[in-house]
Design an enzyme around this catalytic site. Sequence first.
Site, short mmCIF file in Angstrom:
data_model
loop_
_atom_site.label_atom_id
_atom_site.label_comp_id
_atom_site.label_asym_id
_atom_site.label_seq_id
_atom_site.Cartn_x
_atom_site.Cartn_y
_atom_site.Cartn_z
CG ASP A 141 26.50 38.43 49.47
OD1 ASP A 141 26.10 39.53 49.91
OD2 ASP A 141 27.15 38.32 48.42
CG ASP A 167 31.92 44.37 41.03
OD1 ASP A 167 32.42 44.05 42.12
OD2 ASP A 167 31.35 45.45 40.83
CG ASP A 175 28.00 34.56 44.64
OD1 ASP A 175 27.12 35.37 45.02
OD2 ASP A 175 28.55 34.64 43.53
#
Length: 349
Positions: free
Chosen positions: A179, A329, A141
């Site tokens: 990601d 989230d 991330d």
Amino acid sequence: MVATGGPGPGPADTASSASRVAPAPSLAPPSPSPVATEPSPSPSPTASPSKKPVKRAAPKARPATALYRHPDTQVGEWVGAHRDDPRRPVIESRIAARPEAVWFDAYDPGSITGEVRSVTSRAAAAGRTAVLVPYVIPQRDCGGASDGGAPDLAAYDGWIRNFARGLGSREVIVILEPDAIAENECLDAARRAARYASLARAGRTLHAADPAAKVYFDGGHSGWNSATKQAGLLRAADAAGSSDGIFTNVSNFHRTADEARYARAVLAALGGPARLGAVIDTSRNGNGAPPGDEWCDPAGRALGQAPTTRTGEARIDAYLWVKSPGESDGCKGAAGSFTADYAYELATG
């Protein structure tokens, strides 16, 4: 666990749950079936060029893969502990009853083999296919809410080898490191190349351990990189040689039709073998993406297509719930935590 990323177009933010086997991070109500949609109708009989039409047997539809519903999920725990909650029947029937991915987001080289085997062995005993998400890439991330992972790529390679030992010999679906390819702005060219080489090794390791495994690489989503750019990144990670295709929309909200078009464009630009396909995360995309690139538990979203491997779409292998609906989230609750209000909103949206 992944969430949807920062203010930009796409990553996913997440926090580790208390369990090492984490349901899913954070970055139209489904049908009652917990696994797959009904097979497409058989085509009409065709006529031969002779005078008398000859009825030909319709080809048998390929049976949909039965996806595994892991019992140890945050939504399942909430349902069990809140039997009298008025929201419980909706959350239970529309979310908890659906198969979703199982996330492994802790760097735990000594125990990861057993954790994976616990899931895959139960799935095998049930005659179903587990969806697994390794999520331990170093610099995960890019320092965002889901920061963490293995200390370095050598350690990651070892962790993946231990992960692979738990796969067994049946079909599993592996969503490899959400990601990790699309989000790379925090890495210089050398570290980016090293990461992509490690992901290619991971794909080969997983296939060597379980030749029946289907391994998908990070394809971002339709609101992020262009198809050409994403294909270039995937090529650098040897996606054509080390994977079975790509995944898109993990922890995001873009409509399934847009993702299918985007995924096919990425695969075409990648130029890999025709066997490569794509899977789409449909867990929260029933109403499409919110305006203004809002990413953190946006209001007005809804559950999308129920998980199935019968998509009816060329080169789209499955619609999956990779992100667990109701896991925050970071705005409606702590990142990665289950929030009943949010789950109910999605289930009734």
